[in-house]
Design a protein around this motif. Structure first.
Motif, PDB file in Angstrom:
ATOM      1  N   ASN A 158       0.960  -1.281  -0.056  1.00  0.00           N
ATOM      2  CA  ASN A 158       0.047  -0.002   0.045  1.00  0.00           C
ATOM      3  C   ASN A 158       0.903   1.135  -0.091  1.00  0.00           C
ATOM      4  OD1 ASN A 158      -2.362  -1.331   0.101  1.00  0.00           O
ATOM      5  ND2 ASN A 158      -2.685  -1.700   2.180  1.00  0.00           N
ATOM      6  N   ALA A 159       2.069   1.114   0.892  1.00  0.00           N
ATOM      7  CA  ALA A 159       2.902   2.398   0.628  1.00  0.00           C
ATOM      8  C   ALA A 159       3.451   2.728  -0.611  1.00  0.00           C
ATOM      9  CB  ALA A 159       3.990   2.040   1.673  1.00  0.00           C
ATOM     10  N   LEU A 160       3.659   1.618  -1.376  1.00  0.00           N
ATOM     11  CA  LEU A 160       4.225   1.717  -2.618  1.00  0.00           C
ATOM     12  C   LEU A 160       3.228   2.346  -3.534  1.00  0.00           C
ATOM     13  CD1 LEU A 160       6.324  -1.467  -3.346  1.00  0.00           C
ATOM     14  CD2 LEU A 160       6.935   0.748  -3.911  1.00  0.00           C
ATOM     15  N   HIS A 161       1.956   2.089  -3.348  1.00  0.00           N
ATOM     16  CA  HIS A 161       1.087   2.769  -4.251  1.00  0.00           C
ATOM     17  C   HIS A 161       0.818   4.135  -4.042  1.00  0.00           C
ATOM     18  CE1 HIS A 161      -3.151   2.880  -6.197  1.00  0.00           C
ATOM     19  NE2 HIS A 161      -3.552   3.438  -5.227  1.00  0.00           N
ATOM     20  N   TYR A 162       0.730   4.700  -2.734  1.00  0.00           N
ATOM     21  CA  TYR A 162       0.834   5.864  -2.483  1.00  0.00           C
ATOM     22  C   TYR A 162       1.946   6.650  -2.656  1.00  0.00           C
ATOM     23  CZ  TYR A 162      -3.844   4.846  -0.749  1.00  0.00           C
ATOM     24  OH  TYR A 162      -5.368   4.895  -0.795  1.00  0.00           O
ATOM     25  N   LEU A 163       3.194   6.202  -2.722  1.00  0.00           N
ATOM     26  CA  LEU A 163       4.103   6.930  -2.778  1.00  0.00           C
ATOM     27  C   LEU A 163       4.315   8.036  -3.965  1.00  0.00           C
ATOM     28  CD1 LEU A 163       7.395   7.247  -2.086  1.00  0.00           C
ATOM     29  CD2 LEU A 163       7.930   5.349  -3.655  1.00  0.00           C
ATOM     30  N   PRO A 164       3.782   7.826  -5.307  1.00  0.00           N
ATOM     31  CA  PRO A 164       3.937   8.815  -6.193  1.00  0.00           C
ATOM     32  C   PRO A 164       3.096   9.933  -5.752  1.00  0.00           C
ATOM     33  CG  PRO A 164       3.778   6.470  -7.124  1.00  0.00           C
ATOM     34  CD  PRO A 164       3.319   6.470  -5.643  1.00  0.00           C
ATOM     35  N   ARG A 165       2.049   9.633  -5.269  1.00  0.00           N
ATOM     36  CA  ARG A 165       1.050  11.042  -4.837  1.00  0.00           C
ATOM     37  C   ARG A 165       2.002  12.007  -4.072  1.00  0.00           C
ATOM     38  NH1 ARG A 165      -5.006   8.426  -3.105  1.00  0.00           N
ATOM     39  NH2 ARG A 165      -5.133   7.066  -4.953  1.00  0.00           N
ATOM     40  N   TYR A 166       2.873  11.865  -3.365  1.00  0.00           N
ATOM     41  CA  TYR A 166       3.322  12.908  -2.519  1.00  0.00           C
ATOM     42  C   TYR A 166       4.665  13.085  -2.627  1.00  0.00           C
ATOM     43  CZ  TYR A 166      -0.885  11.815   0.173  1.00  0.00           C
ATOM     44  OH  TYR A 166      -2.138  11.961   0.554  1.00  0.00           O
ATOM     45  N   VAL A 167       5.555  12.200  -3.275  1.00  0.00           N
ATOM     46  CA  VAL A 167       6.946  12.333  -3.397  1.00  0.00           C
ATOM     47  C   VAL A 167       7.308  12.633  -4.826  1.00  0.00           C
ATOM     48  CG1 VAL A 167       9.067  11.380  -2.807  1.00  0.00           C
ATOM     49  CG2 VAL A 167       7.452  11.024  -1.337  1.00  0.00           C
ATOM     50  N   ASN A 168       8.133  13.366  -5.093  1.00  0.00           N
ATOM     51  CA  ASN A 168       8.541  13.680  -6.661  1.00  0.00           C
ATOM     52  C   ASN A 168       9.226  12.509  -7.122  1.00  0.00           C
ATOM     53  OD1 ASN A 168       7.307  16.311  -6.905  1.00  0.00           O
ATOM     54  ND2 ASN A 168       8.951  17.307  -5.812  1.00  0.00           N
ATOM     55  N   GLU A 169       8.915  12.050  -8.111  1.00  0.00           N
ATOM     56  CA  GLU A 169       9.562  10.788  -8.755  1.00  0.00           C
ATOM     57  C   GLU A 169      11.079  11.091  -9.234  1.00  0.00           C
ATOM     58  OE1 GLU A 169       5.072  10.119 -10.010  1.00  0.00           O
ATOM     59  OE2 GLU A 169       6.637  11.763  -9.514  1.00  0.00           O
ATOM     60  N   SER A 170      11.566  12.266  -9.637  1.00  0.00           N
ATOM     61  CA  SER A 170      12.832  12.754  -9.759  1.00  0.00           C
ATOM     62  C   SER A 170      13.753  13.047  -8.611  1.00  0.00           C
ATOM     63  CB  SER A 170      12.670  14.051 -10.686  1.00  0.00           C
ATOM     64  OG  SER A 170      12.215  15.279  -9.995  1.00  0.00           O
ATOM     65  N   SER A 171      13.205  12.611  -7.567  1.00  0.00           N
ATOM     66  CA  SER A 171      13.936  12.988  -6.420  1.00  0.00           C
ATOM     67  C   SER A 171      14.665  11.689  -5.802  1.00  0.00           C
ATOM     68  CB  SER A 171      13.295  13.441  -5.258  1.00  0.00           C
ATOM     69  OG  SER A 171      12.296  12.545  -4.789  1.00  0.00           O
ATOM     70  N   ASP A 172      16.081  12.019  -5.310  1.00  0.00           N
ATOM     71  CA  ASP A 172      16.648  10.684  -4.542  1.00  0.00           C
ATOM     72  C   ASP A 172      15.853  10.186  -3.626  1.00  0.00           C
ATOM     73  OD1 ASP A 172      18.849  11.183  -6.137  1.00  0.00           O
ATOM     74  OD2 ASP A 172      19.890  12.431  -4.531  1.00  0.00           O
ATOM     75  N   LEU A 173      15.041  11.203  -2.792  1.00  0.00           N
ATOM     76  CA  LEU A 173      14.186  10.520  -1.792  1.00  0.00           C
ATOM     77  C   LEU A 173      12.864   9.469  -2.294  1.00  0.00           C
ATOM     78  CD1 LEU A 173      12.917  10.401   1.122  1.00  0.00           C
ATOM     79  CD2 LEU A 173      11.444  12.345   0.360  1.00  0.00           C
ATOM     80  N   TYR A 174      12.758   9.508  -3.511  1.00  0.00           N
ATOM     81  CA  TYR A 174      11.649   8.712  -4.188  1.00  0.00           C
ATOM     82  C   TYR A 174      12.333   7.561  -4.673  1.00  0.00           C
ATOM     83  CZ  TYR A 174       8.445   6.765  -7.462  1.00  0.00           C
ATOM     84  OH  TYR A 174       7.386   5.815  -7.920  1.00  0.00           O
ATOM     85  N   ASP A 175      13.682   7.619  -4.921  1.00  0.00           N
ATOM     86  CA  ASP A 175      14.370   6.293  -5.455  1.00  0.00           C
ATOM     87  C   ASP A 175      14.724   5.558  -4.219  1.00  0.00           C
ATOM     88  OD1 ASP A 175      14.444   7.129  -7.867  1.00  0.00           O
ATOM     89  OD2 ASP A 175      16.465   7.997  -7.901  1.00  0.00           O
ATOM     90  N   VAL A 176      15.086   6.193  -2.812  1.00  0.00           N
ATOM     91  CA  VAL A 176      15.353   5.369  -1.698  1.00  0.00           C
ATOM     92  C   VAL A 176      14.097   4.753  -1.123  1.00  0.00           C
ATOM     93  CG1 VAL A 176      16.172   5.664   0.547  1.00  0.00           C
ATOM     94  CG2 VAL A 176      17.499   6.851  -1.329  1.00  0.00           C
ATOM     95  N   LEU A 177      12.906   5.469  -1.068  1.00  0.00           N
ATOM     96  CA  LEU A 177      11.620   4.926  -0.631  1.00  0.00           C
ATOM     97  C   LEU A 177      11.143   3.715  -1.373  1.00  0.00           C
ATOM     98  CD1 LEU A 177       9.918   8.167   0.648  1.00  0.00           C
ATOM     99  CD2 LEU A 177      11.019   6.335   2.102  1.00  0.00           C
ATOM    100  N   CYS A 178      11.073   3.955  -2.778  1.00  0.00           N
ATOM    101  CA  CYS A 178      10.764   3.040  -3.748  1.00  0.00           C
ATOM    102  C   CYS A 178      11.592   1.724  -3.756  1.00  0.00           C
ATOM    103  CB  CYS A 178      10.599   3.473  -5.187  1.00  0.00           C
ATOM    104  SG  CYS A 178       9.892   2.331  -6.409  1.00  0.00           S
ATOM    105  N   GLY A 179      13.030   1.826  -3.580  1.00  0.00           N
ATOM    106  CA  GLY A 179      13.695   0.816  -3.603  1.00  0.00           C
ATOM    107  C   GLY A 179      13.809  -0.111  -1.949  1.00  0.00           C
ATOM    108  N   GLY A 180      13.589   0.914  -1.075  1.00  0.00           N
ATOM    109  CA  GLY A 180      13.465   0.396   0.211  1.00  0.00           C
ATOM    110  C   GLY A 180      12.237  -0.511   0.484  1.00  0.00           C
ATOM    111  N   LEU A 181      11.120   0.231  -0.385  1.00  0.00           N
ATOM    112  CA  LEU A 181       9.751  -0.691  -0.055  1.00  0.00           C
ATOM    113  C   LEU A 181       9.719  -1.984  -0.695  1.00  0.00           C
ATOM    114  CD1 LEU A 181       7.697   2.491  -0.129  1.00  0.00           C
ATOM    115  CD2 LEU A 181       7.856   0.931   1.853  1.00  0.00           C
ATOM    116  N   LYS A 182      10.381  -2.006  -1.871  1.00  0.00           N
ATOM    117  CA  LYS A 182      10.253  -3.221  -2.774  1.00  0.00           C
ATOM    118  C   LYS A 182      11.139  -4.339  -2.130  1.00  0.00           C
ATOM    119  CE  LYS A 182       9.259  -1.052  -7.079  1.00  0.00           C
ATOM    120  NZ  LYS A 182       9.792  -0.491  -8.432  1.00  0.00           N
TER     121      LYS A 182
END
Length: 351
Positions: free
Chosen positions: A157-181
């Protein structure tokens, strides 16, 4: 040195119950303040026909006046207050972060993202937005019960909502997406800490457990500053959390974690002055604990302008410990500047 501590109330397992905030108050002094405050408290009780003071049962003007009188008495000593304010629901995303984004266990999370304050605050604030209320509640329950299937669903569920709030071009997005997966694929590998039983396991993670840990850290700071050993930490009786407090006290009695720089992980530091003994005492038997109750009541009323002067007097004497999404945002801004906001989409700051 003596430390007197009281809390606003037990929270139990459900951090989503009202009220939203948990508070803890402390008075630290180089000598025992019970006999110093006793005449003042006894005088008030006798005049009002009560056995002890309860701030919430006193008229507001009397609480205000009593608070000033307590400060006046204590100002003849070396003393300091301490306060803890915890947004209880925010413990869910912070525990989510601690559970799944520790770079020691999650190979997709770079060490500097978990251990450096600015990055860690960015992740915590993002998870506060990404996790829906239902997802937070399900995660908290699954965390306490070690329910890995539900934990896996929470990660999805967290992965699903991630793009709604965090910019996909940011390092934060990459870390959260990779960490969640990574966490979703390897959910059973993550350590879910517990104590000796399910009945007691949640308590160290509760606002009560976190608040008491802050009390112990504040006691170390005061002891180091004034070069004095702690004779006793006196806490209002709390049978439900008695064992947790005893275990925390034993762990932190002779050492503490210290953050020497925002970009360096906290380090364990042996204490020069240990924390003495832990005593649980009825507040009705302790004028000092009743004074803590009055201080804490004042500290909670942040929106009541009648107490602005006395509340500022108290908070200016210490460094209160706050845990909340607003504090995470302000600290993140302080550490990263505009770069903190650039990681998020606009809706992440909607209230």
């Amino acid at each position: 040195m003596y430390v007197y501590a009281d809390e606003s109330g037990n929270t139990g397992k459900n951090i989503f119950d009202a009220p939203a905030f948990f508070y803890q108050g402390v008075i630290m002094a180089v000598e025992d303040i019970d006999p110093i405050l006793k005449p003042l408290i006894d005088e008030y009780c006798k005049a009002n026909g009560v056995s002890r003071t309860h701030a919430h049962q006193m008229p507001a003007d009397e609480v205000n006046l009593m608070c000033w009188k307590i400060i006046e008495l204590l100002d003849g000593l070396i003393w300091c207050p301490h306060f803890v304010s915890i947004c209880k629901p925010y413990l869910a995303p912070t525990k989510f972060l601690e559970t799944f984004f520790d770079s020691f266990e999650n190979e997709a999370v770079p060490n500097q993202w978990y251990n450096l304050n600015g990055n860690r605050l960015s992740m915590a604030y993002a998870l506060e937005k990404i996790l829906t209320l239902k997802n937070k509640q399900e995660f908290w329950s699954a965390f306490l019960e070690k329910d890995y299937l539900t934990l896996s669903n929470c990660l999805e569920n967290a992965l699903h909502y991630l793009p709604r709030y965090v910019n996909e071009s940011s390092d934060l997005y990459d870390v959260l997406c990779g960490g969640l997966k990574y966490a979703r694929r390897n959910v059973h590998r993550f350590t879910i800490p517990t104590q000796d039983s399910k009945r007691h396991g949640y308590k160290i993670h509760s606002p009560n457990g976190i608040g008491f840990t802050s009390v112990l850290e504040a006691a170390h700071t005061f002891a180091n500053k004034h070069r004095t050993k702690v004779t006793a930490i006196i806490h209002d009786q709390n049978q439900e959390f008695k064992k947790t407090m005893e275990e925390c006290h034993e762990f932190f009695k002779s050492g503490y974690f210290i953050e020497k720089h925002p970009d360096v992980p906290p380090l364990w530091e042996p204490a020069e002055f240990d924390l003495g003994k832990l005593l649980l005492k009825r507040s009705g038997d302790s004028p000092a604990l009743q004074a803590v109750d009055i201080f804490t009541w004042i500290f909670q009323r942040k929106k009541d302008v009648r107490f602005d002067e006395i509340r500022n007097e108290l908070t200016n004497r210490c460094d209160p410990f706050h845990i909340s999404p607003v504090v995470a945002l302000l600290m993140g801004k302080g550490l990263l500047g505009d770069a903190f906001f650039e990681q998020f989409k606009r809706k992440a700051f909607d209230i």
